[in-house]
Design a protein around this motif. Structure first.
Motif, PDB file in Angstrom:
ATOM      1  N   UNK A  67       0.839  -1.212   0.000  1.00  0.00           N
ATOM      2  CA  UNK A  67       0.000   0.000   0.000  1.00  0.00           C
ATOM      3  C   UNK A  67       0.870   1.257   0.000  1.00  0.00           C
ATOM      4  N   UNK A  68       1.956   1.233   0.754  1.00  0.00           N
ATOM      5  CA  UNK A  68       2.877   2.373   0.782  1.00  0.00           C
ATOM      6  C   UNK A  68       3.445   2.604  -0.620  1.00  0.00           C
ATOM      7  N   UNK A  69       3.884   1.535  -1.265  1.00  0.00           N
ATOM      8  CA  UNK A  69       4.421   1.658  -2.621  1.00  0.00           C
ATOM      9  C   UNK A  69       3.338   2.150  -3.573  1.00  0.00           C
ATOM     10  N   UNK A  70       2.125   1.638  -3.420  1.00  0.00           N
ATOM     11  CA  UNK A  70       1.024   2.078  -4.267  1.00  0.00           C
ATOM     12  C   UNK A  70       0.744   3.563  -4.053  1.00  0.00           C
ATOM     13  N   UNK A  71       0.886   4.039  -2.823  1.00  0.00           N
ATOM     14  CA  UNK A  71       0.729   5.466  -2.554  1.00  0.00           C
ATOM     15  C   UNK A  71       1.746   6.300  -3.314  1.00  0.00           C
ATOM     16  N   UNK A  72       2.997   5.884  -3.268  1.00  0.00           N
ATOM     17  CA  UNK A  72       4.056   6.612  -3.976  1.00  0.00           C
ATOM     18  C   UNK A  72       3.850   6.572  -5.484  1.00  0.00           C
ATOM     19  N   UNK A  73       3.535   5.397  -6.002  1.00  0.00           N
ATOM     20  CA  UNK A  73       3.333   5.243  -7.444  1.00  0.00           C
ATOM     21  C   UNK A  73       2.108   6.038  -7.892  1.00  0.00           C
TER      22      UNK A  73
END
Length: 182
Positions: A67-73
């Motif tokens: 989810x953190x990576x999805x937030x950044x992306x």
């Protein structure tokens, strides 16, 4: 290329937390290849695949990471609201768990994203929270990083004296531990 190789090696073994992480990393790295080869939606697709897999596996740690990576992306491809919501969620969950490592990554990410949006107040708010979280011993890396984020947010606020104090604080911590800042 490493993420692509990891996916190729892990995929034949079936769904796993490692495969989900490989897809997540592939999505993040695809952002920086996208201007040459792929549209940004490809990056989102890889990370969403990683999230769906993590959810099917019931891996709470992987879900939070993806989810953190999805937030950044999401933020990087222009889905600003979604990106900020996911980064906020990650920060709040990290704070509840007392997870300083995750908070130390996500709070500066929020500060930087708000800075990019020109929201100096939110940028400063998240920088201050980061700096407060890392006043304890044993958090050298985060003390330096949070001081630098606070300096940047202070510059955006037009508070030059505070920015200079934050930069000096980062230099002092770095010197104390023999770390160079450039």
């Amino acid at each position: 290329s490493h993420s692509m190789k990891a996916v190729a090696l892990l995929e034949p073994q079936g769904e796993s937390p490692l495969l989900a992480q490989a897809y997540s990393r592939l999505g993040f790295s695809s952002l920086y290849r996208s201007s040459r080869r792929e549209p940004p939606t490809v990056a989102i697709g890889y990370v969403e695949k990683a999230l769906a897999m993590s959810e099917r596996l019931g891996d709470a740690v992987a879900i939070r990471s993806v989810e953190r990576t999805l937030g950044l992306v999401s933020f990087e491809v222009g889905e600003i609201k979604r990106g900020l919501e996911l980064l906020h969620k990650s920060c709040e969950e990290a704070r509840k768990r007392g997870d300083l490592v995750t908070f130390g990554v996500d709070a500066p990410n929020l500060s930087n994203r708000y800075a990019l949006l020109g929201d100096a107040d939110q940028s400063l708010r998240w920088s201050e929270q980061t700096a407060d979280a890392f006043k304890q011993p044993g958090t050298l890396r985060y003390q330096i990083h949070s001081a630098l984020c606070l300096a940047w947010a202070s510059i955006l606020q037009g508070d030059t004296p505070r920015a200079l104090l934050s930069l000096e604080a980062a230099q002092q911590v770095a010197r104390k531990f023999g770390v160079g800042l450039s």
